[in-house]
Design a protein around this motif. Structure first.
Motif, PDB file in Angstrom:
ATOM      1  N   UNK A  15      28.426  43.948  33.084  1.00 56.97           N
ATOM      2  CA  UNK A  15      29.298  43.979  34.261  1.00 56.97           C
ATOM      3  C   UNK A  15      30.225  45.189  34.231  1.00 56.97           C
ATOM      4  N   UNK A  55      35.396  44.094  36.180  1.00 54.32           N
ATOM      5  CA  UNK A  55      35.092  42.669  36.152  1.00 54.32           C
ATOM      6  C   UNK A  55      35.488  42.041  34.824  1.00 54.32           C
ATOM      7  N   UNK A  75      27.386  42.903  38.388  1.00 55.41           N
ATOM      8  CA  UNK A  75      27.367  42.053  37.193  1.00 55.41           C
ATOM      9  C   UNK A  75      26.146  42.330  36.327  1.00 55.41           C
ATOM     10  N   UNK A 104      33.456  35.079  34.043  1.00 54.05           N
ATOM     11  CA  UNK A 104      34.532  35.977  34.428  1.00 54.05           C
ATOM     12  C   UNK A 104      35.770  35.135  34.729  1.00 54.05           C
ATOM     13  N   UNK A 105      36.940  35.774  34.683  1.00 52.43           N
ATOM     14  CA  UNK A 105      38.169  35.025  34.928  1.00 52.43           C
ATOM     15  C   UNK A 105      38.303  34.723  36.428  1.00 52.43           C
ATOM     16  N   UNK A 121      40.492  35.143  38.879  1.00 49.28           N
ATOM     17  CA  UNK A 121      40.870  36.167  39.854  1.00 49.28           C
ATOM     18  C   UNK A 121      39.726  37.148  40.083  1.00 49.28           C
ATOM     19  N   UNK A 122      39.036  37.520  38.993  1.00 48.93           N
ATOM     20  CA  UNK A 122      37.907  38.431  39.118  1.00 48.93           C
ATOM     21  C   UNK A 122      36.783  37.765  39.914  1.00 48.93           C
ATOM     22  N   UNK A 160      37.608  38.093  43.497  1.00 53.89           N
ATOM     23  CA  UNK A 160      37.305  39.451  43.963  1.00 53.89           C
ATOM     24  C   UNK A 160      35.801  39.618  44.167  1.00 53.89           C
ATOM     25  N   UNK A 161      35.008  39.116  43.211  1.00 53.87           N
ATOM     26  CA  UNK A 161      33.550  39.250  43.305  1.00 53.87           C
ATOM     27  C   UNK A 161      33.029  38.494  44.524  1.00 53.87           C
ATOM     28  N   UNK A 197      33.880  40.549  47.590  1.00 47.35           N
ATOM     29  CA  UNK A 197      32.971  41.697  47.711  1.00 47.35           C
ATOM     30  C   UNK A 197      31.608  41.229  48.222  1.00 47.35           C
ATOM     31  N   UNK A 223      38.842  40.031  54.941  1.00 46.06           N
ATOM     32  CA  UNK A 223      38.859  39.878  53.495  1.00 46.06           C
ATOM     33  C   UNK A 223      39.927  38.863  53.080  1.00 46.06           C
ATOM     34  N   UNK A 224      41.033  38.849  53.817  1.00 42.69           N
ATOM     35  CA  UNK A 224      42.119  37.928  53.495  1.00 42.69           C
ATOM     36  C   UNK A 224      41.668  36.476  53.579  1.00 42.69           C
ATOM     37  N   UNK A 272      39.735  35.809  50.403  1.00 35.41           N
ATOM     38  CA  UNK A 272      40.630  35.685  49.252  1.00 35.41           C
ATOM     39  C   UNK A 272      41.320  34.317  49.271  1.00 35.41           C
TER      40      UNK A 272
END
Lengths: 201, 201, 201
Positions: free
Chosen positions: B55, B59, C51, C113-114, C116-117, C120-121, C124, C150-151, C154
């Motif tokens: 990744x 990421x 990823x 992944x954490x 928050x990430x 984001x992923x 995207x 995007x908001x 999120x």
């Protein structure tokens, strides 16, 4: 062997088409070089990324860099001869997609993707360099102009697997596939073939 | 260690340049944040994809996210001071490419790519964030404007390997490379240096 | 299982939105097909690349190809019914981002992944198809229009992890997340919600 030669020819064809596009946009030498580079390595780079073939091809040896650099310099020096043929950009772009479709299909076969997916991969490999060139140059991407572009690649791809199914010799398959793509596009543009746009009403 | 600091400085510089570009385009806060994010992680993301380092970096931990978010918020709050210096966007973009060229080269060396390929990778890492920012903002990509941009990165890259060949200390190489790139671009813009466009006739 | 159904629904929703965008741009059938393809596979392709999940999903089986092809043909045939609802493109795009945000988050969780990430992923994954569609169609990318786009993703992502933290049943999490995203966007557009643009002075 023939594969390597195809690869080199494709890079040269797209580097010439990129150089001519950059000159038309009145860029300086480095701008022209960047466009030539993106056009010739764009399709193969996306192909390598999609199939996970990393580091991508042009990072592994200097051959690609030398070929594109030499082609760009020669195309700039001999631009008058090239622009004399008003259709140069079109011709080299067409040769490029013919060759890159084959390379994309072969790379797909190597990792045992199914034929239809190989044809899609070949079409992406062939078309993406030109699309990236057009986006950077702020032109309408070539696949959307009233031309048979991606369609020529798809048709060539089906020709590839039809002949492969008939167990035709590989060299003949290559020539027939590239020939199909190149001829379809040339005839399409010359005779203004196009698909009808979809009417909303 | 110095590598990590460079990374953070590069992210901050590009996040500021992206924020200023987004404000200029009159976007709302989230639009500005997206541009800042794309500008700062675009180059490194493409680099990671090309070398197969997945990744991709942002990421794997939250550091990048926090740095870009904090920088964007601070840049928005202090935008008046930044826009007082009319050349802020230019300056931070320039610092960014200086730093990211080095990082790209180092990543190339880590997987034992040849020097010329490392220089290309460094240049791609440095330039792609700004190019993606400009495409999203519908501007002419910065590499094609009448400025020395990619050329500054390439020159800095050659400086890197020249000093490396002379076995100069690493820290000095970093400072000299980034310094070369930043100074070339500043002098180029201040003195309106540019390469001649290629005449068709 | 529900995951596969979500995947198919997302592809269909985005293929319809891409087809409608292509028809609006007066492209021919193959142009429309290319836009439908890019819109529906763009986000998932970028996610897989980021990823390192290669070959990317649509290369591994023909399901994606068949779904998008069938959807495009059906959307073209029934375009009058779809365009009767003037908000069709908007609606299908909104359903698409709702579903793809969840898929992106799940893929991120799968490689640990954490949170928050992962958000984001997911964002995207949800937004890139529409952004690629808009860049190819030469429109202002949807994430930058005065809309909550995007908001919404999120916010839906935070909802996902809030419910996950409360150990709510997975199916409910999926419905609540997609519902949040879809409702936020619909309300935002209907009531002209928007964030204020950042004033320079």
């Amino acid at each position: 062997m023939i594969f390597t030669i195809l690869d080199i020819l494709g890079l040269i064809a797209f580097a010439i088409s990129g150089t001519l596009a950059g000159i038309e946009k009145k860029l300086d030498f480095f701008g022209v070089f960047v466009i030539a580079m993106v056009t010739s390595i764009g399709g193969g780079t996306l192909r390598d990324l999609l199939i996970g073939n990393t580091p991508v091809f042009w990072l592994l040896n200097l051959q690609t860099f030398y070929i594109v650099t030499a082609t760009t310099i020669l195309s700039v020096v001999f631009r008058h001869r090239l622009s004399f043929l008003r259709t140069s950009l079109f011709l080299f772009d067409t040769i490029g997609i013919g060759i890159f479709t084959i390379i994309g299909i072969e790379q797909g076969l190597m990792i045992e993707l199914s034929p239809i997916v190989c044809i899609l991969l070949g079409t992406v490999t062939a078309c993406f360099g030109g699309v990236a060139r057009d986006i950077l140059c702020n032109e309408i991407p070539v696949i959307f102009r009233k031309e048979i572009y991606a369609t020529a690649c798809l048709t060539g791809g089906f020709m590839f697997f039809a002949l492969d199914f008939l167990k035709v010799n590989n060299d003949i398959i290559y020539v027939a596939t590239a020939g199909t793509i190149i001829l379809i596009r040339i005839f399409a543009v010359r005779n203004k073939w196009s698909f009808p746009q979809i009417e909303i009403k």
